[in-house]
Design a protein around this motif. Sequence first.
Motif, PDB file in Angstrom:
ATOM      1  N   LYS A   9      18.528  -7.902  41.997  1.00  0.00           N
ATOM      2  CA  LYS A   9      18.117  -9.127  41.756  1.00  0.00           C
ATOM      3  C   LYS A   9      16.731  -9.252  40.627  1.00  0.00           C
ATOM      4  CE  LYS A   9      16.046 -12.898  44.594  1.00  0.00           C
ATOM      5  NZ  LYS A   9      15.290 -13.019  45.880  1.00  0.00           N
ATOM      6  N   THR A  10      16.143  -8.156  40.639  1.00  0.00           N
ATOM      7  CA  THR A  10      15.176  -7.955  39.534  1.00  0.00           C
ATOM      8  C   THR A  10      15.619  -7.892  38.074  1.00  0.00           C
ATOM      9  OG1 THR A  10      13.656  -7.036  41.089  1.00  0.00           O
ATOM     10  CG2 THR A  10      12.938  -6.682  38.851  1.00  0.00           C
ATOM     11  N   ARG A  11      16.535  -7.131  38.233  1.00  0.00           N
ATOM     12  CA  ARG A  11      17.421  -6.918  36.913  1.00  0.00           C
ATOM     13  C   ARG A  11      18.126  -8.271  36.326  1.00  0.00           C
ATOM     14  NH1 ARG A  11      20.366  -1.364  38.150  1.00  0.00           N
ATOM     15  NH2 ARG A  11      18.535  -0.299  38.408  1.00  0.00           N
ATOM     16  N   ARG A  12      18.601  -9.091  37.300  1.00  0.00           N
ATOM     17  CA  ARG A  12      19.383 -10.200  37.303  1.00  0.00           C
ATOM     18  C   ARG A  12      18.261 -11.369  36.428  1.00  0.00           C
ATOM     19  NH1 ARG A  12      22.777 -10.537  41.357  1.00  0.00           N
ATOM     20  NH2 ARG A  12      21.184 -11.381  42.763  1.00  0.00           N
ATOM     21  N   ARG A  13      17.166 -11.467  37.372  1.00  0.00           N
ATOM     22  CA  ARG A  13      16.118 -12.290  36.876  1.00  0.00           C
ATOM     23  C   ARG A  13      15.615 -11.956  35.411  1.00  0.00           C
ATOM     24  NH1 ARG A  13      14.726 -17.313  36.489  1.00  0.00           N
ATOM     25  NH2 ARG A  13      12.402 -17.343  36.557  1.00  0.00           N
ATOM     26  N   ARG A  14      15.634 -10.562  35.491  1.00  0.00           N
ATOM     27  CA  ARG A  14      15.143 -10.011  34.018  1.00  0.00           C
ATOM     28  C   ARG A  14      15.821 -10.734  32.969  1.00  0.00           C
ATOM     29  NH1 ARG A  14      10.875  -9.932  32.434  1.00  0.00           N
ATOM     30  NH2 ARG A  14      11.658 -10.596  30.404  1.00  0.00           N
ATOM     31  N   ALA A  15      17.176 -10.580  33.191  1.00  0.00           N
ATOM     32  CA  ALA A  15      18.277 -10.993  31.963  1.00  0.00           C
ATOM     33  C   ALA A  15      18.134 -12.368  32.004  1.00  0.00           C
ATOM     34  CB  ALA A  15      19.509 -10.570  32.675  1.00  0.00           C
ATOM     35  N   GLU A  16      18.035 -12.991  32.892  1.00  0.00           N
ATOM     36  CA  GLU A  16      17.783 -14.585  32.966  1.00  0.00           C
ATOM     37  C   GLU A  16      16.926 -14.994  32.023  1.00  0.00           C
ATOM     38  OE1 GLU A  16      17.667 -15.976  36.949  1.00  0.00           O
ATOM     39  OE2 GLU A  16      19.773 -15.417  37.455  1.00  0.00           O
ATOM     40  N   ILE A  17      15.709 -14.285  32.269  1.00  0.00           N
ATOM     41  CA  ILE A  17      14.097 -14.674  31.566  1.00  0.00           C
ATOM     42  C   ILE A  17      14.406 -14.424  29.972  1.00  0.00           C
ATOM     43  CG2 ILE A  17      12.037 -14.193  30.977  1.00  0.00           C
ATOM     44  CD1 ILE A  17      12.047 -13.874  34.419  1.00  0.00           C
ATOM     45  N   ASP A  18      15.211 -13.211  29.767  1.00  0.00           N
ATOM     46  CA  ASP A  18      15.530 -12.943  28.430  1.00  0.00           C
ATOM     47  C   ASP A  18      16.251 -13.870  27.610  1.00  0.00           C
ATOM     48  OD1 ASP A  18      13.955 -10.689  28.510  1.00  0.00           O
ATOM     49  OD2 ASP A  18      15.554  -9.267  29.058  1.00  0.00           O
ATOM     50  N   ARG A  45       9.916 -24.330  36.885  1.00  0.00           N
ATOM     51  CA  ARG A  45       9.708 -25.136  38.339  1.00  0.00           C
ATOM     52  C   ARG A  45      10.539 -24.596  39.394  1.00  0.00           C
ATOM     53  NH1 ARG A  45       9.368 -29.153  34.685  1.00  0.00           N
ATOM     54  NH2 ARG A  45      11.502 -29.803  34.793  1.00  0.00           N
ATOM     55  N   GLU A  46      11.869 -24.272  38.835  1.00  0.00           N
ATOM     56  CA  GLU A  46      12.990 -23.589  39.738  1.00  0.00           C
ATOM     57  C   GLU A  46      12.441 -22.353  40.276  1.00  0.00           C
ATOM     58  OE1 GLU A  46      17.426 -22.089  39.305  1.00  0.00           O
ATOM     59  OE2 GLU A  46      16.976 -23.913  38.644  1.00  0.00           O
ATOM     60  N   ALA A  47      11.888 -21.454  39.488  1.00  0.00           N
ATOM     61  CA  ALA A  47      11.484 -20.252  39.894  1.00  0.00           C
ATOM     62  C   ALA A  47      10.164 -19.501  39.180  1.00  0.00           C
ATOM     63  CB  ALA A  47      12.681 -19.127  39.596  1.00  0.00           C
ATOM     64  N   PRO A  48       9.138 -19.797  39.420  1.00  0.00           N
ATOM     65  CA  PRO A  48       7.759 -19.832  38.453  1.00  0.00           C
ATOM     66  C   PRO A  48       8.000 -18.272  38.236  1.00  0.00           C
ATOM     67  CG  PRO A  48       7.415 -20.920  40.396  1.00  0.00           C
ATOM     68  CD  PRO A  48       8.718 -20.615  40.698  1.00  0.00           C
ATOM     69  N   ASP A  49       7.540 -18.090  36.906  1.00  0.00           N
ATOM     70  CA  ASP A  49       7.568 -16.711  36.149  1.00  0.00           C
ATOM     71  C   ASP A  49       6.367 -16.667  35.024  1.00  0.00           C
ATOM     72  OD1 ASP A  49       9.226 -14.137  35.405  1.00  0.00           O
ATOM     73  OD2 ASP A  49       8.534 -15.159  33.548  1.00  0.00           O
ATOM     74  N   ALA A  50       5.546 -15.793  35.130  1.00  0.00           N
ATOM     75  CA  ALA A  50       4.392 -15.507  34.374  1.00  0.00           C
ATOM     76  C   ALA A  50       4.930 -15.554  32.939  1.00  0.00           C
ATOM     77  CB  ALA A  50       3.586 -14.278  34.585  1.00  0.00           C
ATOM     78  N   GLU A  51       6.141 -14.749  32.685  1.00  0.00           N
ATOM     79  CA  GLU A  51       6.444 -14.482  31.156  1.00  0.00           C
ATOM     80  C   GLU A  51       6.782 -15.960  30.630  1.00  0.00           C
ATOM     81  OE1 GLU A  51       9.470 -12.162  28.560  1.00  0.00           O
ATOM     82  OE2 GLU A  51       9.009 -11.476  30.534  1.00  0.00           O
TER      83      GLU A  51
END
Length: 71
Positions: A9-18, A45-51
């Motif tokens: 899940k973390t890897r998938r989220r990381r890829a989405e952010i990139d 708004r959907e998934a808060p992220d500091a980056e």
Amino acid sequence: MRSILTTRKTRRRRAEIDDLATRAETLVAAGRGREAIAVLAAADREAPDAELESLLVRIRNERSEEHTSEL
């Protein structure tokens, strides 16, 4: 087992952010900063992220500086 799922899940989220960051940078380069801000804000708004929030601040500041220099 749970740590494997969390890692995926973390890897998938990381890829989405990139992908979002790349899309935003492309929009900014094309002079579409307002659209870049909208894309990042919606994702945050959907998934808060500091980056994402840091990128939003940077783009907003750059746009503000551009508008200020035009005065």
